[in-house]
Design an enzyme around this catalytic site. Structure first.
Site, PDB file in Angstrom:
ATOM      1  N   LYS A   1       2.763   6.860   3.425  1.00 52.89           N
ATOM      2  CA  LYS A   1       1.897   6.071   2.541  1.00 52.89           C
ATOM      3  C   LYS A   1       2.697   5.578   1.340  1.00 52.89           C
ATOM      4  CE  LYS A   1      -2.900   5.998   0.938  1.00 52.89           C
ATOM      5  NZ  LYS A   1      -3.171   4.672   1.491  1.00 52.89           N
TER       6      LYS A   1
ATOM      7  N   TYR B   1       1.669   6.884  -2.606  1.00 52.17           N
ATOM      8  CA  TYR B   1       0.397   6.935  -3.317  1.00 52.17           C
ATOM      9  C   TYR B   1      -0.677   7.562  -2.440  1.00 52.17           C
ATOM     10  CZ  TYR B   1      -1.521   2.932  -0.663  1.00 52.17           C
ATOM     11  OH  TYR B   1      -1.988   2.111   0.329  1.00 52.17           O
TER      12      TYR B   1
ATOM     13  N   HIS C   1      20.491   0.901  -5.647  1.00 48.47           N
ATOM     14  CA  HIS C   1      19.647   1.156  -4.478  1.00 48.47           C
ATOM     15  C   HIS C   1      19.647   2.619  -4.056  1.00 48.47           C
ATOM     16  CE1 HIS C   1      19.781  -3.169  -4.381  1.00 48.47           C
ATOM     17  NE2 HIS C   1      18.969  -3.215  -3.338  1.00 48.47           N
TER      18      HIS C   1
ATOM     19  N   ARG D   1      19.389   0.735 -12.422  1.00 47.05           N
ATOM     20  CA  ARG D   1      19.128   0.142 -11.111  1.00 47.05           C
ATOM     21  C   ARG D   1      20.307   0.287 -10.154  1.00 47.05           C
ATOM     22  NH1 ARG D   1      19.129  -4.336  -7.898  1.00 47.05           N
ATOM     23  NH2 ARG D   1      17.171  -4.726  -6.798  1.00 47.05           N
TER      24      ARG D   1
ATOM     25  N   ARG E   1      -1.259  15.025   2.966  1.00 49.24           N
ATOM     26  CA  ARG E   1      -0.605  13.772   3.377  1.00 49.24           C
ATOM     27  C   ARG E   1       0.404  13.331   2.316  1.00 49.24           C
ATOM     28  NH1 ARG E   1      -4.298   8.679   4.794  1.00 49.24           N
ATOM     29  NH2 ARG E   1      -4.547   8.656   2.542  1.00 49.24           N
TER      30      ARG E   1
ATOM     31  N   GLU F   1      -3.555  -1.513  12.894  1.00 49.66           N
ATOM     32  CA  GLU F   1      -4.570  -1.087  11.918  1.00 49.66           C
ATOM     33  C   GLU F   1      -4.827  -2.230  10.957  1.00 49.66           C
ATOM     34  OE1 GLU F   1      -3.141   2.011   9.259  1.00 49.66           O
ATOM     35  OE2 GLU F   1      -1.158   1.099   9.173  1.00 49.66           O
TER      36      GLU F   1
ATOM     37  N   LEU G   1      -1.086   4.404   9.586  1.00 49.81           N
ATOM     38  CA  LEU G   1      -1.290   5.503   8.650  1.00 49.81           C
ATOM     39  C   LEU G   1      -2.378   6.403   9.226  1.00 49.81           C
ATOM     40  CD1 LEU G   1      -0.624   6.581   5.738  1.00 49.81           C
ATOM     41  CD2 LEU G   1      -2.791   5.533   5.079  1.00 49.81           C
TER      42      LEU G   1
HETATM   43  N1  PMP Z   1      -4.278   2.279   6.875  1.00 49.38           N
HETATM   44  C1  PMP Z   1      -3.808   1.696   5.750  1.00 49.38           C
HETATM   45  C2  PMP Z   1      -2.677   0.724   5.857  1.00 49.38           C
HETATM   46  C3  PMP Z   1      -4.387   2.005   4.505  1.00 49.38           C
HETATM   47  O1  PMP Z   1      -3.914   1.455   3.384  1.00 49.38           O
HETATM   48  C4  PMP Z   1      -5.487   2.909   4.454  1.00 49.38           C
HETATM   49  C5  PMP Z   1      -6.163   3.209   3.148  1.00 49.38           C
HETATM   50  N2  PMP Z   1      -5.409   4.036   2.329  1.00 49.38           N
HETATM   51  C6  PMP Z   1      -5.931   3.484   5.651  1.00 49.38           C
HETATM   52  C7  PMP Z   1      -5.300   3.141   6.842  1.00 49.38           C
HETATM   53  C8  PMP Z   1      -7.072   4.463   5.664  1.00 49.38           C
HETATM   54  O2  PMP Z   1      -6.671   5.697   5.110  1.00 49.38           O
HETATM   55  P1  PMP Z   1      -7.731   6.671   4.405  1.00 49.38           P
HETATM   56  O3  PMP Z   1      -8.837   6.878   5.363  1.00 49.38           O
HETATM   57  O4  PMP Z   1      -6.953   7.903   4.133  1.00 49.38           O
HETATM   58  O5  PMP Z   1      -8.167   5.973   3.159  1.00 49.38           O
END
Ligand code: PMP
Length: 285
Positions: free
Chosen positions: A149, A33, A102, A100, A52, A182, A207
């Site tokens: 992501k 996403y 995997h 379904r 991304r 993070e 991320l």
């Molecule tokens: N880390 C995580 C786990 C996130 O979910 C997000 C938000 N999408 C971010 C960092 C920040 O990413 P962005 O600045 O692209 O929104």
């Protein structure tokens, strides 16, 4: 006004926007996403979000459902149909609908695409930024590829809920070595006593936030010194400032960590300046 969602080629009323029970997103969280900020009705940093997205799809070997240019048009049309001025647009792509199993579905299975958009209360966000937010720390328990992501967000869901239950707005994941990776939906930053801005390098443990990437330019333009390195929870407790970044929060000052005030417990000057300047450096479509 009634909301509209894009689902696999159609714009449908939001309340009737559904995917099949055997969608692999629903059954396996087999999808990716993006969340893009909308400002004045325009997409912020669409190009970077699309790049991304492409990378996430490639890492998981999910086929692109349509050319990225067409996907951009769907994002903009969804924003337009929902009359979003300030808010976010959400895009999700899964490996599609199949019996379904995997392992990957048969070649040619069409990926599913969903796009929604909604308004955010900008005044409320500004008020939150003026006050700052509390964060808690939780043990890192995610898989080692959170640079992708993916929609598989169970640890993030549990971490955010833990934060809620402790009166905080975000949870910071802490690796076994005591360093912060993070937030559950944001990147984590501190400012040291000597004024250096510290954030973790964008390896597989975080991320690579688009807001994070743009902020590196804002830092440079303001002559602020950056240290891209992991920082410990102890360092964060002792920091002069702390903040988080994400497309929906932009730069959000952190004023307490695990119930301890950061410095004097008020939003820091650097975070405030970075927030103020951010959109001058973002690409606004
Ligand atoms: N880390 C995580 C786990 C996130 O979910 C997000 C938000 N999408 C971010 C960092 C920040 O990413 P962005 O600045 O692209 O929104």
């Amino acid at each position: 006004m009634s909301r509209v969602a894009y689902v696999n080629g159609r714009y449908v009323p939001h309340r009737r926007a559904t995917v099949h029970v055997e969608d692999r997103g629903y059954q396996f969280a087999d999808g990716v996403y993006e969340v893009c900020e909308v400002r004045g009705g325009r997409l912020v940093d669409e190009r970077r979000h699309m790049e991304r997205l492409q990378r996430s799809l490639a890492e998981l070997r999910i086929a692109a459902p349509m050319p990225l240019k067409a996907l951009g048009m769907v994002l903009r049309e969804t924003v337009r149909r929902n009359r979003v001025r300030d808010g976010i647009v959400y895009l999700q792509i899964t490996r599609g609908v199949a019996p379904r199993d995997h392992a990957f579905p048969p070649a040619g299975t069409r990926p599913s695409v969903v796009v929604t958009a909604r308004s955010l209360d900008r005044e409320r966000l500004e008020k939150a930024a003026a006050e700052g937010i509390a964060v808690i720390t939780v043990p890192e328990n995610r898989w080692p590829r959170v640079d992708i992501k993916s929609i598989a967000l169970l640890p993030n869901v549990l971490a955010k809920q833990a934060a809620r239950e402790q009166g905080a707005k975000e949870a910071w994941f802490v690796a076994p070595d005591g360093t912060v990776t993070e937030g559950s939906s944001s990147n984590a930053w501190i400012v040291t006593a000597s004024g250096k801005v510290v954030t973790r390098p964008a390896d597989h443990a975080i991320l690579r936030g688009i807001t994070r990437t743009v902020l590196l330019d804002v830092l440079a333009a303001n002559g602020l010194e950056l240290e891209e390195r992991p920082f410990t929870v102890a360092e964060a407790y002792a920091a002069r400032e702390a903040f988080i970044t994400s497309a929906s929060q932009i730069v959000m000052p952190v004023v307490s960590i695990d119930g301890r005030p950061v410095a004097n417990g008020a939003p820091g000057m650097i975070a405030t300046v970075l927030r103020r300047d951010f959109h001058r450096f973002a690409e606004i479509g």
